[in-house]
Motif scaffolding. Structure first.
Motif, mmCIF file in Angstrom:
data_model
loop_
_atom_site.group_PDB
_atom_site.id
_atom_site.type_symbol
_atom_site.label_atom_id
_atom_site.label_comp_id
_atom_site.label_asym_id
_atom_site.label_seq_id
_atom_site.Cartn_x
_atom_site.Cartn_y
_atom_site.Cartn_z
ATOM 1 N N ARG A 102 0.839 -1.201 0.000
ATOM 2 C CA ARG A 102 0.000 0.000 0.000
ATOM 3 C C ARG A 102 0.874 1.252 0.000
ATOM 4 O O ARG A 102 0.537 2.253 -0.641
ATOM 5 C CB ARG A 102 -0.941 0.014 1.206
ATOM 6 N N LYS A 103 2.005 1.201 0.683
ATOM 7 C CA LYS A 103 2.876 2.372 0.734
ATOM 8 C C LYS A 103 3.336 2.771 -0.663
ATOM 9 O O LYS A 103 3.382 3.962 -1.002
ATOM 10 C CB LYS A 103 4.081 2.098 1.625
ATOM 11 N N VAL A 104 3.673 1.800 -1.494
ATOM 12 C CA VAL A 104 4.040 2.103 -2.880
ATOM 13 C C VAL A 104 2.834 2.654 -3.638
ATOM 14 O O VAL A 104 2.940 3.639 -4.373
ATOM 15 C CB VAL A 104 4.600 0.855 -3.578
ATOM 16 N N GLY A 105 1.667 2.034 -3.445
ATOM 17 C CA GLY A 105 0.460 2.534 -4.087
ATOM 18 C C GLY A 105 0.161 3.975 -3.716
ATOM 19 O O GLY A 105 -0.308 4.767 -4.548
ATOM 20 N N GLU A 106 0.438 4.344 -2.469
ATOM 21 C CA GLU A 106 0.232 5.731 -2.044
ATOM 22 C C GLU A 106 1.125 6.677 -2.827
ATOM 23 O O GLU A 106 0.693 7.775 -3.242
ATOM 24 C CB GLU A 106 0.524 5.846 -0.548
ATOM 25 N N SER A 107 2.374 6.278 -3.052
ATOM 26 C CA SER A 107 3.292 7.149 -3.811
ATOM 27 C C SER A 107 2.857 7.248 -5.268
ATOM 28 O O SER A 107 3.066 8.286 -5.913
ATOM 29 C CB SER A 107 4.726 6.633 -3.703
ATOM 30 N N PHE A 108 2.244 6.186 -5.804
ATOM 31 C CA PHE A 108 1.701 6.253 -7.168
ATOM 32 C C PHE A 108 0.496 7.196 -7.215
ATOM 33 O O PHE A 108 0.339 7.975 -8.163
ATOM 34 C CB PHE A 108 1.270 4.859 -7.632
ATOM 35 N N TRP A 109 -0.366 7.098 -6.203
ATOM 36 C CA TRP A 109 -1.536 7.978 -6.146
ATOM 37 C C TRP A 109 -1.093 9.449 -6.143
ATOM 38 O O TRP A 109 -1.649 10.281 -6.872
ATOM 39 C CB TRP A 109 -2.370 7.674 -4.894
ATOM 40 N N ARG A 110 -0.090 9.745 -5.340
ATOM 41 C CA ARG A 110 0.399 11.140 -5.279
ATOM 42 C C ARG A 110 0.954 11.586 -6.627
ATOM 43 O O ARG A 110 0.805 12.758 -7.006
ATOM 44 C CB ARG A 110 1.467 11.255 -4.198
ATOM 45 N N ALA A 111 1.600 10.671 -7.355
ATOM 46 C CA ALA A 111 2.141 11.024 -8.667
ATOM 47 C C ALA A 111 1.020 11.392 -9.640
ATOM 48 O O ALA A 111 1.156 12.331 -10.431
ATOM 49 C CB ALA A 111 2.962 9.861 -9.216
ATOM 50 N N ILE A 112 -0.080 10.658 -9.586
ATOM 51 C CA ILE A 112 -1.223 11.012 -10.430
ATOM 52 C C ILE A 112 -1.765 12.376 -10.036
ATOM 53 O O ILE A 112 -2.044 13.227 -10.891
ATOM 54 C CB ILE A 112 -2.326 9.942 -10.333
ATOM 55 N N ARG A 113 -1.919 12.594 -8.740
ATOM 56 C CA ARG A 113 -2.479 13.858 -8.270
ATOM 57 C C ARG A 113 -1.571 15.045 -8.584
ATOM 58 O O ARG A 113 -2.041 16.184 -8.669
ATOM 59 C CB ARG A 113 -2.737 13.764 -6.753
ATOM 60 N N ALA A 114 -0.285 14.791 -8.789
ATOM 61 C CA ALA A 114 0.630 15.872 -9.173
ATOM 62 C C ALA A 114 0.415 16.293 -10.618
ATOM 63 O O ALA A 114 0.810 17.392 -11.013
ATOM 64 C CB ALA A 114 2.077 15.428 -8.973
ATOM 65 N N ARG A 115 -0.242 15.414 -11.419
ATOM 66 C CA ARG A 115 -0.458 15.710 -12.835
ATOM 67 C C ARG A 115 -1.888 16.063 -13.184
ATOM 68 O O ARG A 115 -2.123 16.732 -14.200
ATOM 69 C CB ARG A 115 -0.039 14.518 -13.702
ATOM 70 N N THR A 116 -2.862 15.579 -12.414
ATOM 71 C CA THR A 116 -4.257 15.818 -12.770
ATOM 72 C C THR A 116 -5.129 15.705 -11.531
ATOM 73 O O THR A 116 -4.812 14.961 -10.602
ATOM 74 C CB THR A 116 -4.747 14.814 -13.827
ATOM 75 N N ASP A 117 -6.239 16.444 -11.546
ATOM 76 C CA ASP A 117 -7.239 16.277 -10.488
ATOM 77 C C ASP A 117 -8.469 15.525 -11.007
ATOM 78 O O ASP A 117 -9.489 15.442 -10.319
ATOM 79 C CB ASP A 117 -7.644 17.623 -9.890
#
Length: 339
Positions: free
Chosen positions: A105-120
């Protein structure tokens, strides 16, 4: 950026804790985060708090709207959190889709943040290319955010059968504290043959394959960029891992070569390769694995003898060869001894 976190602690050792991301509360300021949190409490165990954004995984934009993450060339271990496979996300006009979700899940959280850095835009789908834990154990982040989890029609059964061993093994390798919050999420939508996902002006083409690398392999094609996300049907640098059928994998690779895509994102290595030339290393390894296994069986070698010689000529071409090749030889021998 600010986000919402909740502290989780081990029941067996309350001193081992981790702040776990609650997705969907990302704001530019802490004040806005606190307003959102007060208006919509997340209903999670323990107090939820607003905090500065945590670690963001590195993703490169390899085509307009296509972002790719290179996983480490390693087995899951303390220090890498299970971030050992490639992942990607694709952004359309109305939503985004995550393709594979990492090994915790910790890795998934970092992926989620990467998406949010590019789009809402909403993340409408999390697509799992196959059953292996380094590709699926971050899916709960996306499911918690409302994404539809998608996989091969054999994936729910495969994950159910292996969930305890996957969670135990990866938890031990990564460490109990860093693994906190990780759980198996079964797909709510499955693909038996083909399916499309509309992201708004952009369609992802999903194809379920017969038994190959595993019995749960699914590819994702993006016609807009000409990129095919192969999951572990293609490896580069990282030794291929066989958990299905060697002959089936050869057949699937051959069929994949006739597709119209010009580039691929493999499950490991790359992370962007030309196609079909990018599959040559995997095909060569499989050809030798099958040929050497057949030769060993014809000589009357036992399994324990065969695993010492099968595909040894490939040893200098791959990382982690000593970890995966003996397993591959065992699977291939078991399959081919009854030809």
């Amino acid at each position: 950026m600010f986000e919402v976190l909740v502290a989780l602690c081990l029941k067996a050792d309350p001193l081992i804790c981790r702040d776990v991301l609650v997705p969907g509360y990302e704001t530019a300021t802490q004040a806005d985060c606190e307003i959102a949190l007060a208006a919509r409490p997340p209903g999670v165990p323990g107090p939820a708090v607003c905090a500065p954004q945590g670690p963001v995984a590195a993703f490169d934009e390899v085509a307009p709207g296509v972002f790719v993450h290179l996983g480490g060339i390693s087995d899951a271990a303390a220090g890498n959190d299970g971030d050992v496979s490639n992942a990607a996300f694709v952004i359309g006009d109305t939503s985004a889709a995550m393709i594979d979700t990492g090994g915790s899940r910790k890795v998934g959280e970092s992926f989620w943040r990467a998406i949010r850095a590019r789009t809402d835009l909403p993340v409408s789908h999390a697509i799992l290319t196959h059953m292996h834990p380094d590709h699926v154990l971050g899916a709960s982040v996306f499911a918690d955010a409302g994404a539809v989890v998608v996989g091969h029609n054999a994936l729910p059964r495969a994950l159910s059968d292996r969930s305890d061993s996957y969670l135990t093994n990866f938890g031990q390798r990564i460490g109990a504290g860093q693994f906190l919050g990780t759980r198996i999420v079964l797909p709510s939508v499955t693909v038996a043959q083909n399916a499309d996902i509309d992201l708004g002006g952009r369609t992802l083409e999903l194809r379920a394959w017969p038994n190959a690398h595993t019995g749960t392999d699914l590819t994702v094609g993006d016609a807009a960029s000409g990129i095919l996300f192969t999951g572990d049907l293609v490896f580069e640098t990282y030794t291929p891992a066989l958990d299905g059928s060697a002959l089936g994998w050869q057949s699937v690779l051959s069929t994949m070569q006739s597709t119209a895509f010009t580039r691929i994102v493999p499950g490991h290595g790359g992370p962007l390769l030309a196609w079909p030339s990018g599959g040559a290393d995997t095909a060569r390894y499989l050809d030798l694995l099958v040929a050497d296994t057949r030769a060993a069986i014809a000589r009357g070698d036992t399994l324990s003898e065969a695993v010492k010689t099968v595909a040894r000529d490939e040893a200098d071409r791959w990382e982690l060869f000593g970890l995966f090749n003996p397993r591959n030889a065992t699977v291939a021998y078991t399959e081919l001894e009854w030809e």
